[in-house]
Design a protein around this motif. Structure first.
Motif, short mmCIF file in Angstrom:
data_model
loop_
_atom_site.label_atom_id
_atom_site.label_comp_id
_atom_site.label_asym_id
_atom_site.label_seq_id
_atom_site.Cartn_x
_atom_site.Cartn_y
_atom_site.Cartn_z
N MET A 43 42.14 41.52 37.54
CA MET A 43 41.02 41.04 38.34
C MET A 43 40.81 41.80 39.66
N LEU B 56 33.22 39.32 32.60
CA LEU B 56 33.85 40.65 32.62
C LEU B 56 32.88 41.71 32.13
N ASP C 69 31.89 44.90 34.25
CA ASP C 69 32.30 46.18 33.69
C ASP C 69 31.13 47.06 33.29
N TYR D 231 38.37 44.83 40.01
CA TYR D 231 36.91 44.66 39.96
C TYR D 231 36.34 44.20 41.30
#
Length: 376
Positions: free
Chosen positions: A98, A256, A260, A101
């Motif tokens: 985590m 995510l 991403d 990011y």
């Protein structure tokens, strides 16, 4: 000559209903107060009921009692330790991933604040929600689902002890249950109905969960979503949560995907999840589960809400087995309340009634009495 005495006083039906409701409220409050002890017991009971046919099969094939006991305990412990290890390793990898990011999340936060500002909503009006947001929040939902089991696993000594004693008793319990069938046939029928319904539910949920987990893992791997195995494991576990399990399993990989690869990747995850998981978990599986356990979709959803409120996340995972246990002890055990099964079941036709226990055979006459009868 004296007349008959006055008839016994009978409480009005409304008073009886109020007393029953008061008893239920007190019982539920007690369950919430000792949820940290009750939850492991219910988990151990569910696991024991699930593997009990193995000990019955071994005993039917003339295996020694100690072999049946050892096999049952070993299978339960292997399943429990395997699931616990997989969850701990997966969540640890998620928490490690985590922080990487943070930059993408800051950029997303700035874009969201700019869009809200263009709509006339200032950041101060949001009460600092954007400032308190953090990429580790993705792990919060996963931790909530896993938290119920991991909190129970943290009390490993108590859980393992309960499992050990329950598995040992499971070997001889069918014979003891059969010996009480003549005195309490309705109790025996209700307990057997609970065990059969629990095993049917777990079998159906496990099969569909494995299908969903494999498909989701391959799908997320093809989309290059980080930690696809973790999200497959999450989809497998949330498959035991009726109605909303699909949504819980969707949120983390979708977020995510947004961090991403942007909105396009997030939408791809959502669309593919809806095609696969919604069709299987929300259309096909509830019909099969409802037919297997005799609970409608509404009752299943209310069971989820109730048991999650009483026992926490683990109550959500065990909602259907716990509801089957409550139905067996409160409804199936009393012939006068059998009609409630029609209201609880799904479909337009009533559920099949449990077969009535066979009446006990008359005891044979003593030999001397029979001989005396023939002589006379």
């Amino acid at each position: 000559m004296t007349g008959a005495g006055p008839p016994p006083a009978v409480l009005p039906r409304g008073v009886i209903v109020l007393l029953g409701i008061a008893g239920i409220v007190i019982t539920v409050a007690g369950l919430r107060g000792v949820a940290h002890l009750i939850a492991p017991v219910f988990l151990a009971l569910m696991l024991t009921v699930t593997v009990s046919p193995l000990s019955v099969w071994l005993r039917r094939h003339r295996a020694p009692v100690w072999v049946a006991m050892l096999t049952t305990v070993t299978v339960v412990y292997v399943v429990l330790f395997g699931l616990g290890t997989a969850m701990v390793v997966s969540v640890a990898k998620l928490l490690e991933l985590m922080p990487t990011y943070q930059a993408q999340f800051d950029s997303l936060q700035a874009d969201l604040a700019s869009a809200l500002s263009n709509l006339g909503i200032s950041e101060s009006q949001l009460g600092g929600v954007l400032d308190r947001a953090d990429p580790t929040a993705i792990a919060d939902l996963v931790s909530w689902v896993f938290g119920g089991i991991t909190s129970v696993l943290s009390n490993a000594v108590f859980l393992l002890a309960v499992l050990l004693f329950m598995c040992l008793d499971a070997v001889s319990f069918p014979a003891r249950l059969q010996s009480t069938a003549d005195q309490r046939p309705q109790v025996v029928t209700a307990l057997r109905s609970f065990a059969q319904g629990t095993r049917s539910y777990l079998l159906v949920s496990t099969v569909f969960g494995l299908i969903v987990a494999v498909v989701d893992t391959l799908m997320l791997w093809a989309l290059d979503i980080p930690l696809p195995v973790l999200w497959g494991l999450l989809a497998f576990i949330t498959n035991y949560i009726p109605n909303i399990g699909f949504v819980i399993g969707l949120v983390p990989p979708a977020l995510l995907g947004l961090l991403d690869g942007g909105v396009d990747k997030m939408m791809a995850v959502i669309v593919l999840y809806c095609v696969v998981n919604f069709v299987i978990q929300s259309v096909i599986q509830p019909k099969i589960v409802g037919d297997a356990v005799g609970l409608s979709s509404t009752v299943s959803f209310l069971s989820l809400v109730f048991w999650a409120w009483v026992l926490g996340p683990l109550g959500a995972l065990l909602a259907i087995p716990l509801s089957l246990l409550a139905k067996g002890l409160l409804v199936d055990i009393d012939p006068s309340t059998q009609w409630i099964n029609v209201l609880l079941s799904g479909g337009s036709s009533p559920p099949p009634e449990a077969p009535a226990p066979a009446p006990p055979e008359p005891a044979p006459s003593p030999p001397d009495a029979a001989a005396a009868g023939e002589t006379s």
